[in-house]
Design a protein around this motif. Structure first.
Motif, PDB file in Angstrom:
ATOM      1  N   LEU A 132      -4.353 -21.386 -30.357  1.00 49.64           N
ATOM      2  CA  LEU A 132      -4.329 -22.790 -30.729  1.00 49.64           C
ATOM      3  C   LEU A 132      -4.170 -23.682 -29.505  1.00 49.64           C
ATOM      4  O   LEU A 132      -4.847 -24.710 -29.377  1.00 49.64           O
ATOM      5  CB  LEU A 132      -3.202 -23.042 -31.719  1.00 49.64           C
ATOM      6  CG  LEU A 132      -3.098 -24.456 -32.296  1.00 49.64           C
ATOM      7  CD1 LEU A 132      -4.380 -24.832 -33.035  1.00 49.64           C
ATOM      8  CD2 LEU A 132      -1.889 -24.572 -33.218  1.00 49.64           C
ATOM      9  N   VAL A 136      -6.867 -26.580 -28.393  1.00 48.27           N
ATOM     10  CA  VAL A 136      -6.548 -28.003 -28.262  1.00 48.27           C
ATOM     11  C   VAL A 136      -6.723 -28.477 -26.820  1.00 48.27           C
ATOM     12  O   VAL A 136      -7.306 -29.542 -26.571  1.00 48.27           O
ATOM     13  CB  VAL A 136      -5.122 -28.288 -28.760  1.00 48.27           C
ATOM     14  CG1 VAL A 136      -4.748 -29.751 -28.511  1.00 48.27           C
ATOM     15  CG2 VAL A 136      -5.004 -27.958 -30.248  1.00 48.27           C
ATOM     16  N   GLU A 159       0.644 -24.548 -35.778  1.00 48.98           N
ATOM     17  CA  GLU A 159      -0.041 -25.795 -36.136  1.00 48.98           C
ATOM     18  C   GLU A 159       0.096 -26.808 -35.013  1.00 48.98           C
ATOM     19  O   GLU A 159       1.120 -26.867 -34.330  1.00 48.98           O
ATOM     20  CB  GLU A 159       0.536 -26.383 -37.420  1.00 48.98           C
ATOM     21  CG  GLU A 159      -0.138 -27.680 -37.854  1.00 48.98           C
ATOM     22  CD  GLU A 159       0.411 -28.224 -39.162  1.00 48.98           C
ATOM     23  OE1 GLU A 159      -0.058 -29.300 -39.599  1.00 48.98           O
ATOM     24  OE2 GLU A 159       1.310 -27.586 -39.746  1.00 48.98           O
ATOM     25  N   ALA A 175      -5.811 -35.805 -35.365  1.00 47.88           N
ATOM     26  CA  ALA A 175      -6.448 -34.518 -35.649  1.00 47.88           C
ATOM     27  C   ALA A 175      -5.359 -33.496 -35.923  1.00 47.88           C
ATOM     28  O   ALA A 175      -4.230 -33.620 -35.428  1.00 47.88           O
ATOM     29  CB  ALA A 175      -7.329 -34.070 -34.488  1.00 47.88           C
ATOM     30  N   HIS A 176      -5.678 -32.502 -36.722  1.00 49.94           N
ATOM     31  CA  HIS A 176      -4.775 -31.393 -36.991  1.00 49.94           C
ATOM     32  C   HIS A 176      -5.537 -30.080 -36.900  1.00 49.94           C
ATOM     33  O   HIS A 176      -6.737 -30.023 -37.192  1.00 49.94           O
ATOM     34  CB  HIS A 176      -4.170 -31.504 -38.397  1.00 49.94           C
ATOM     35  CG  HIS A 176      -3.041 -32.485 -38.499  1.00 49.94           C
ATOM     36  ND1 HIS A 176      -3.258 -33.844 -38.631  1.00 49.94           N
ATOM     37  CD2 HIS A 176      -1.691 -32.305 -38.473  1.00 49.94           C
ATOM     38  CE1 HIS A 176      -2.076 -34.457 -38.686  1.00 49.94           C
ATOM     39  NE2 HIS A 176      -1.125 -33.554 -38.600  1.00 49.94           N
ATOM     40  N   ALA A 177      -4.847 -29.033 -36.504  1.00 45.87           N
ATOM     41  CA  ALA A 177      -5.435 -27.703 -36.477  1.00 45.87           C
ATOM     42  C   ALA A 177      -4.333 -26.679 -36.701  1.00 45.87           C
ATOM     43  O   ALA A 177      -3.179 -26.904 -36.310  1.00 45.87           O
ATOM     44  CB  ALA A 177      -6.140 -27.439 -35.146  1.00 45.87           C
ATOM     45  N   VAL A 188      -8.917 -20.362 -36.071  1.00 48.69           N
ATOM     46  CA  VAL A 188      -8.423 -21.733 -35.986  1.00 48.69           C
ATOM     47  C   VAL A 188      -9.150 -22.575 -37.033  1.00 48.69           C
ATOM     48  O   VAL A 188     -10.379 -22.522 -37.133  1.00 48.69           O
ATOM     49  CB  VAL A 188      -8.663 -22.331 -34.584  1.00 48.69           C
ATOM     50  CG1 VAL A 188      -8.241 -23.803 -34.548  1.00 48.69           C
ATOM     51  CG2 VAL A 188      -7.906 -21.542 -33.522  1.00 48.69           C
ATOM     52  N   HIS A 190      -9.632 -26.514 -38.137  1.00 48.19           N
ATOM     53  CA  HIS A 190      -9.459 -27.840 -37.554  1.00 48.19           C
ATOM     54  C   HIS A 190      -9.906 -28.920 -38.530  1.00 48.19           C
ATOM     55  O   HIS A 190     -10.931 -28.780 -39.207  1.00 48.19           O
ATOM     56  CB  HIS A 190     -10.272 -27.948 -36.266  1.00 48.19           C
ATOM     57  CG  HIS A 190     -10.338 -29.338 -35.703  1.00 48.19           C
ATOM     58  ND1 HIS A 190     -11.397 -30.198 -35.943  1.00 48.19           N
ATOM     59  CD2 HIS A 190      -9.468 -30.028 -34.920  1.00 48.19           C
ATOM     60  CE1 HIS A 190     -11.185 -31.345 -35.331  1.00 48.19           C
ATOM     61  NE2 HIS A 190     -10.032 -31.275 -34.704  1.00 48.19           N
TER      62      HIS A 190
END
Length: 216
Positions: A132, A136, A159, A175-177, A188, A190
């Motif tokens: 992750l 990112v 996360e 944004a979230h992943a 992952v 996203h």
């Protein structure tokens, strides 16, 4: 792992950009989800909005065959992504850090503008947190990054919440992943979106995917 052959990530991403720009000019309102079965996130915040469950993605016949399975919000549509050839000028668009895009889940049929995108790495990509972080940090427009860890069943989930500056829209948006590890490598998931409002509207679908993720 077999996947249905569709267009590669470059045309998909470029088409998405064109569509987002068009819809931003003409306007688009979110349609109510409906349904009798809802999933909510305890604890407050945007992710608390009820979201009707649809099917699942990850298994055979689900649109994308993945090392994991998770629940989809109602009307979201999954489609597998086949990578571009390595020597293609668009190949880099289908890879971010240690993972490559393998699936797009479109929110437009549910009345939103955005996607859940699934990315997968090989078996040597390390832990979920490492994958992750690599994902990112590979986005040069990412900032204000925060990491948390939780569990979904027997899986450990990493996360990230962060902000991305869009040069096309000339604004920043959230944004979230999240990431998990599997015997076939890290996965992952996203969530982006046209803007902060669209992101907030889609966040319950992301939370549903995160809480329901399990090995396929």
């Amino acid at each position: 792992m077999g996947r249905r052959t569709v267009r590669g990530p470059a045309p998909v991403l470029l088409a998405s950009v064109a569509l987002l720009a068009s819809l931003a000019l003409t306007g688009c309102s979110s349609e109510p989800g409906g349904g009798t079965e809802a999933d909510t996130k305890p604890g407050g915040g945007a992710g608390d909005k009820a979201v009707a469950r649809g099917g699942t993605v990850g298994g055979s016949g689900s649109g994308c065959e993945l090392p994991v399975v998770f629940d989809l919000a109602r009307d979201w549509k999954a489609k597998a992504v086949v990578p571009e050839e390595p020597d293609s000028e668009f190949a880099a668009l289908g890879r971010q850090g240690p993972v490559a895009m393998v699936c797009e889940i479109d929110a437009k049929p549910a009345g939103h503008i955005g996607f859940l995108r699934v990315w997968q790495g090989d078996g040597k990509s390390g832990t979920a947190r490492e994958a992750l972080e690599g994902f990112v940090k590979a986005d040069e427009n990412a900032s204000k990054i925060t990491y948390t860890e939780s569990t979904a069943g027997k899986l450990s989930v990493a996360e990230a919440g962060y902000t991305v500056h869009s040069k096309i829209m000339e604004e920043s948006r959230p944004a979230h992943a999240f990431a998990v590890t599997t015997p076939d490598g890290p996965v992952v998931v996203h969530l982006g979106g046209l803007d902060a409002q669209e992101h907030a509207g889609m966040l319950p679908a992301f939370e549903l995917a995160k809480r329901s993720v399990r090995l396929g």
